[in-house]
Design a protein around this motif. Structure first.
Motif, short mmCIF file in Angstrom:
data_model
loop_
_atom_site.label_atom_id
_atom_site.label_comp_id
_atom_site.label_asym_id
_atom_site.label_seq_id
_atom_site.Cartn_x
_atom_site.Cartn_y
_atom_site.Cartn_z
N VAL A 1 -4.69 10.05 9.35
CA VAL A 1 -3.51 9.48 10.01
C VAL A 1 -2.36 10.46 9.88
O VAL A 1 -2.38 11.36 9.03
N ARG B 1 5.42 1.67 10.72
CA ARG B 1 4.02 2.12 10.69
C ARG B 1 3.66 2.99 11.89
O ARG B 1 2.74 3.79 11.82
N HIS B 2 4.32 2.82 12.99
CA HIS B 2 4.00 3.58 14.19
C HIS B 2 5.19 4.41 14.62
O HIS B 2 6.34 4.03 14.40
N ASP C 1 0.81 -1.21 0.00
CA ASP C 1 0.00 0.00 0.00
C ASP C 1 0.84 1.27 0.00
O ASP C 1 0.33 2.36 -0.15
N ARG C 2 2.19 1.12 0.18
CA ARG C 2 3.04 2.31 0.20
C ARG C 2 3.91 2.42 -1.05
O ARG C 2 4.73 3.33 -1.16
N SER D 1 1.22 6.86 7.99
CA SER D 1 1.53 5.90 9.05
C SER D 1 0.23 5.28 9.54
O SER D 1 -0.85 5.55 9.00
N ASP D 2 0.33 4.49 10.54
CA ASP D 2 -0.87 3.94 11.17
C ASP D 2 -1.23 4.69 12.44
O ASP D 2 -2.07 4.22 13.23
N GLU D 3 -0.62 5.85 12.64
CA GLU D 3 -0.94 6.64 13.82
C GLU D 3 -2.23 7.44 13.55
O GLU D 3 -2.26 8.29 12.66
N PRO D 4 -3.30 7.17 14.30
CA PRO D 4 -4.56 7.91 14.06
C PRO D 4 -4.40 9.39 14.42
O PRO D 4 -3.67 9.74 15.35
#
Length: 995
Positions: free
Chosen positions: A299, A327-328, A47-48, A306-309
């Motif tokens: 995000v 990701r985090h 996805d990146r 990233s996966d940081e909301p």
């Protein structure tokens, strides 16, 4: 060390040798590299992929100092990524072939994250190649597998891994060149099943990705020949991003800096050598330049997603250090420092936007953070926004204020904020005070104030009436309890500390002329808008029409004490001139009828002598009334006031230009001339033994006794309203009202009383009364008597008639005389009346000595004059104090006659029929010459038998008297006179009866 050759410009052979040597010496390293690439192959970075390719293109453009342009083309099973910028070099190839390392460690402007970018291609391709103007390299799983399996120590590992090998560690030279206009092209033959994934990623590629790539300006996306262009145009604080035909403006805030060396001391070497950072915060704008918050689910971009909301509805791009999963964000001092930098950048974005309430949607919402990093970011952003002066002030669009100095109105509207903005410090515009933004404003520390607190702020302020009007109109619909203390400016300059009891003037009310009345009248301009009136009336104010104000008890009290104030100089009372002007202005607006409000007549007004008098005791100078009244009997209004004041208002307060009406509910309240005599005369018309009547409302006319010119006065009186002339009905009996009674009993018609004259068209009273001479309208109002009944309706009139009948100078109509005394006796029954000296015995003759004829047969024997009794001889005798004829005549029959039965007389049958009898009973004595007391008579009744001279007239009279039907004497006489025509007469009777 092996060097590059013309066929291998980047020294790929040497790179391969060094990698193989390292694996051979340490198979564990081979396994580590193989595991890392296996993660990418399994899709961890699929996805990146496009973002990593875009980052590489952006960094290449930055290195070359040219606008970045990336072309992503999917054609069949191959993805090509061509970009402008610096071409591939040996260091770049070394970076490509060194997993988790990068050649960009000395480039602070680059955005790539160490060792990840190109490695992402392994998620979709086993045979990637990079072509450049300086040469090309390629990688391949099969090539690598062939080389690695030839190494004895590694072959078993390849078998154990089912042939999987680290692809990117072993590069080979490659031929080919990038497309024209591009410096580099990555060629990615796609693994089976990767085509749809890449196609979907290309379709989902968003133009706002360019915000995170400062070196990249254009991305072309081509799928099977269909092209889409993503473009960005940057300017300080903004950017315009185009995706195909759609262009979106973005607000952009950036901050840059360098991390302190001690903060990165424990970070990898690549990070320690690149301490520079840039943070970008951006939000799209609508066509009017207002921010359009991004939807939930954002995000953090670091700089790749990233996966940081992120609960902030904006795009935040910051180089936070990532953990091993890429990701985090990794916690630590670097992250803490970048949180502060990101918070400042977000605050710059929010405070740099135009002052529009939509900006509030960008403020962090306390309690909604999606994670630890998000919570830290939101808290830091809030701290900065609380300290900055960025909120607008409703009082001045150019002023910005810190949230701690701002105030938000509860239940705001544009009108309410406009009303309070210059009295409530720091008040926000209405759009910034919406209830939907209450939590945001609270989080910022903005003080919320209720309507009651805002109302308290306006107490004591000095503002023009139009300001108050706008305030009241704006408050329409607000809670009543919060507005109870709302001040109201009054017309006289005072201020009411609440609407309750305030009078809200209607249009046309002369408010500014009513100050002397001391009323709590609101300033008209302050209550002009309908919404303002509606609000104040809902809060207890009273609508004030001119009629309502005139009916206010305070106004009445001021009027009723106005003469006392003049005479006694009452403390606190208004000046009489001011009060008079105020009341006259109010009356002119209210337009009451003259006499409608009798208390107005007590208003003190200036008179012609320089003094003061009640209005009701003054006449208009030069008026007809003034000319017909006795000079000096009433005062005259001051000429200057008469010339300037409204004439109708002067009449309404009682100043006279005609006779004044007096209206009461009880005759005891009437203060007019002769009222007691009028009441007695009215009661005399009722039954003497009946109950006292309940009086209806009464209308009288005053000052009649002051008239000296009746020819001039009567037209004024005739012109008065009909109620002045109306009869009063008592127990169903109409009696003349006061005005008609007074005029009828006073010499107002040529010096004579109207009730002592007759109507000029009257015939019944001819000879007894002179005709009245006056205009028809005067006669219609005065109603002089036209009949005996008109005269007898009044006791005084009946007594007057009694004496007129005895006046020898007068005559009586023959048809009136027979019953007039009987009617008089009935009208004067129970009244103590002196008998007249003379009585009427004939139409043209009176007598001093007379008798009252009580029986018709006595008349031939009476020697004196006879008064007709009209069927009431006893009452007439009592009234006239005269004897009855029967008291003077004894009546003895002389001579013998023949006794015969009535039934045997010729014509007896017809007479019986006319009496309704079968046959006539009894006898009658017939004389040839009948005499009583020596006087010849026609008939004489006896106790058991009547005497007659035998003539039909005598028979008819005797029979009619005995039968008690005196009125039928002529019919009976006819029956006896014409016995031979009995049948014809009987037939006539039958026809008459049928008719």
């Amino acid at each position: 060390m092996q060097t590059a050759s013309d066929g291998d410009p980047f020294g790929t052979a040497g790179i391969r040798q060094r990698a193989l040597a390292a694996w051979t010496a340490d198979p564990a390293r081979f396994r580590e590299d193989a595991n890392a690439e296996e993660d990418l192959v399994r899709g961890g970075y699929r996805d990146r992929l496009l973002v990593e390719l875009a980052q590489n293109a952006a960094d290449a453009a930055v290195r070359a100092g040219v606008p970045g342009h990336l072309r992503l083309e999917l054609c069949g099973a191959t993805l090509r990524a061509a970009n402008t910028g610096a071409p591939l070099d040996a260091a770049g190839v070394q970076g490509l072939a060194t997993l988790r390392a990068s050649a960009k460690r000395d480039e602070p402007a680059s955005v790539g994250r160490f060792g990840v970018g190109f490695a992402a291609v392994l998620a979709v391709s086993d045979e990637p190649a990079v072509l450049s103007a300086t040469g090309g390299v390629r990688f391949g799983a099969e090539l690598t597998r062939t080389v690695v399996t030839a190494v004895p120590g590694l072959a078993a590992e390849v078998v154990r891994r089912d042939g999987a090998v680290p692809v990117l560690r072993l590069p080979w030279p490659s031929g080919g060149t990038p497309p024209e206009g591009f410096a580099t092209e990555a060629v990615l033959p796609l693994r089976d099943g990767a085509g749809p994934v890449v196609a979907a990623a290309l379709a989902d590629l968003r133009a706002e990705l360019l915000l995170a790539l400062p070196g990249l300006s254009v991305i072309d996306v081509v799928v099977d020949g269909a092209e889409r262009t993503l473009r960005i145009e940057r300017a300080p604080g903004s950017a315009r991003i185009t995706d195909g035909a759609r262009t979106t403006a973005w607000a952009v805030a950036e901050r840059s800096g360098e991390l302190a060396a001690e903060l990165v001391a424990d970070r990898p070497v690549e990070e320690r050598s690149r301490r520079g950072w840039t943070v970008t915060a951006a939000v799209p704008l609508d066509d009017d330049g207002r921010p359009v918050p991004l939807p939930p689910g954002q995000v953090l971009h670091a700089p790749t997603p990233s996966d940081e909301p992120l609960s902030l509805p904006l795009r935040l791009i910051a180089p936070f250090p990532l953990g091993p999963d890429r990701r985090h964000v990794a916690p630590g001092p670097v992250t803490d420092a970048l949180v502060e930098a990101a918070a400042g950048t977000c605050a710059d974005l929010v405070t740099g936007l135009p002052a529009d309430p939509a900006v509030l949607a960008l403020v962090p919402r306390v309690g909604l953070a999606g994670g630890e990093l998000d919570a830290a970011l939101c808290g830091a952003v809030l701290d900065r926004l609380r300290a900055l002066a960025w909120l607008p002030a409703a009082a001045d669009p150019d002023v910005r204020q810190a949230p701690e100095r701002a105030a938000a109105l509860d239940d705001p509207t544009e009108e309410r904020v406009a009303a309070f903005r210059d009295v409530v410090p720091g008040l926000l515009p209405a759009g910034w005070s919406r209830r939907s933004d209450a939590r945001t404003l609270t989080a910022l520390g903005v003080r919320r104030i209720g309507i009651a607190e805002a109302v308290e702020a306006v107490r004591g302020v000095d503002r023009p009436p139009s300001w108050w009007a706008a305030l009241y109109a704006a408050m329409d619909g607000a809670d009543r309890e919060e507005l109870a203390a709302l001040p109201v400016p009054l017309a006289d300059g005072r201020t009411a500390h609440g609407p309750a009891g305030v009078l809200v003037p209607d249009a046309g009310l002369p408010v500014h002329r009513l100050g002397a009345l001391g009323l709590r009248l609101a300033e008209p301009e302050a209550v002009a808008p309908p919404a303002a009136r509606r609000l104040l009336e809902r809060l207890g104010a009273r609508p004030a029409t001119a009629q309502a104000v005139l009916g206010d008890p305070a106004v009445r009290a001021a009027v009723e004490t106005s003469m006392d104030a003049v005479d006694d100089a009452l403390e606190g009372a208004p000046e009489p001139e001011e009060l008079a002007e105020a009341v006259l202005a109010l009356v002119a607006a209210a337009r009451p009828a003259a006499g409608e409000l009798p208390w107005l007549a007590e208003l003190a007004l200036p008179d012609a002598e320089g003094g003061w008098a009640p209005a009701g005791e003054l006449v208009l100078p030069g008026s007809t009334l003034a000319a017909v009244l006795e000079a000096g009997s009433l005062g005259v209004l001051d000429a200057d006031l008469a010339a300037t004041a409204d004439p109708d208002a002067l009449r309404a307060v009682g100043v006279l230009d005609t006779f004044a009406l007096v209206r009461v509910d009880d005759p005891d309240e009437l203060d007019v001339d002769g009222v007691d005599r009028w009441v007695d005369g009215a009661l005399d018309r009722l039954a003497p033994d009946g109950p006292l009547p309940g009086w209806p409302p009464l209308t009288a006319v005053r000052d009649l006794e002051l008239v000296v010119d009746w020819p001039g006065a009567l037209p004024l009186l005739v012109a008065l309203p009909a109620e002045a002339w109306a009869d009063v009905v008592l127990h169903g009996v109409p009696v003349p009202g006061y005005l008609r009674w007074w005029l009828s009993t006073h010499p107002v018609l040529d010096g004579r009383r109207p009730d002592r004259l007759r109507h000029p068209e009257s015939t019944e009273l001819q000879g007894l009364y002179e005709p009245a001479s006056a205009a028809p309208e005067v006669l219609a109002r005065l109603r002089p008597p036209a009949t005996v009944a008109d005269v007898l309706a009044d006791v005084d009139g009946a007594i007057d008639l009694l004496h007129r009948l005895g006046d020898p100078a007068r005559t009586v109509r023959p048809d009136v005389l027979p019953t007039v005394y009987a009617r008089l006796s009935e009208a004067l029954d129970g009244i103590d009346v002196d008998p007249p000296e003379r009585v009427r015995v004939a139409p043209d003759r009176v007598a001093a000595d007379a008798v009252v004829l009580d029986a018709p047969y006595l008349q031939p024997l009476v020697g004196s004059a006879v008064v007709p009794a009209g069927g009431a001889p006893g009452a007439v005798a009592d009234l006239l104090d005269l004897p009855l004829a029967g008291e003077r005549v004894r009546g003895t029959v002389t001579g013998d006659g023949q006794r015969r039965p009535w039934a045997g007389l010729p014509g007896a049958a017809l007479a019986a029929a006319r009496l309704g009898l079968e046959v006539l009973a009894g006898d009658v004595v017939v004389h040839e010459g009948l005499a009583v007391d020596g006087c010849a008579v026609r008939w004489w009744p006896g106790e058991d038998v009547d005497h007659v001279d035998g003539s039909p007239e005598a028979l008819g009279r005797a029979l009619a008297w005995r039968a008690g039907v005196w009125s039928r004497r002529q019919a009976l006489a006819e029956a006896f006179a014409h016995p031979d025509h009995a049948l014809e007469l009987a037939a006539e009777d039958a026809v008459a009866d049928q008719a």
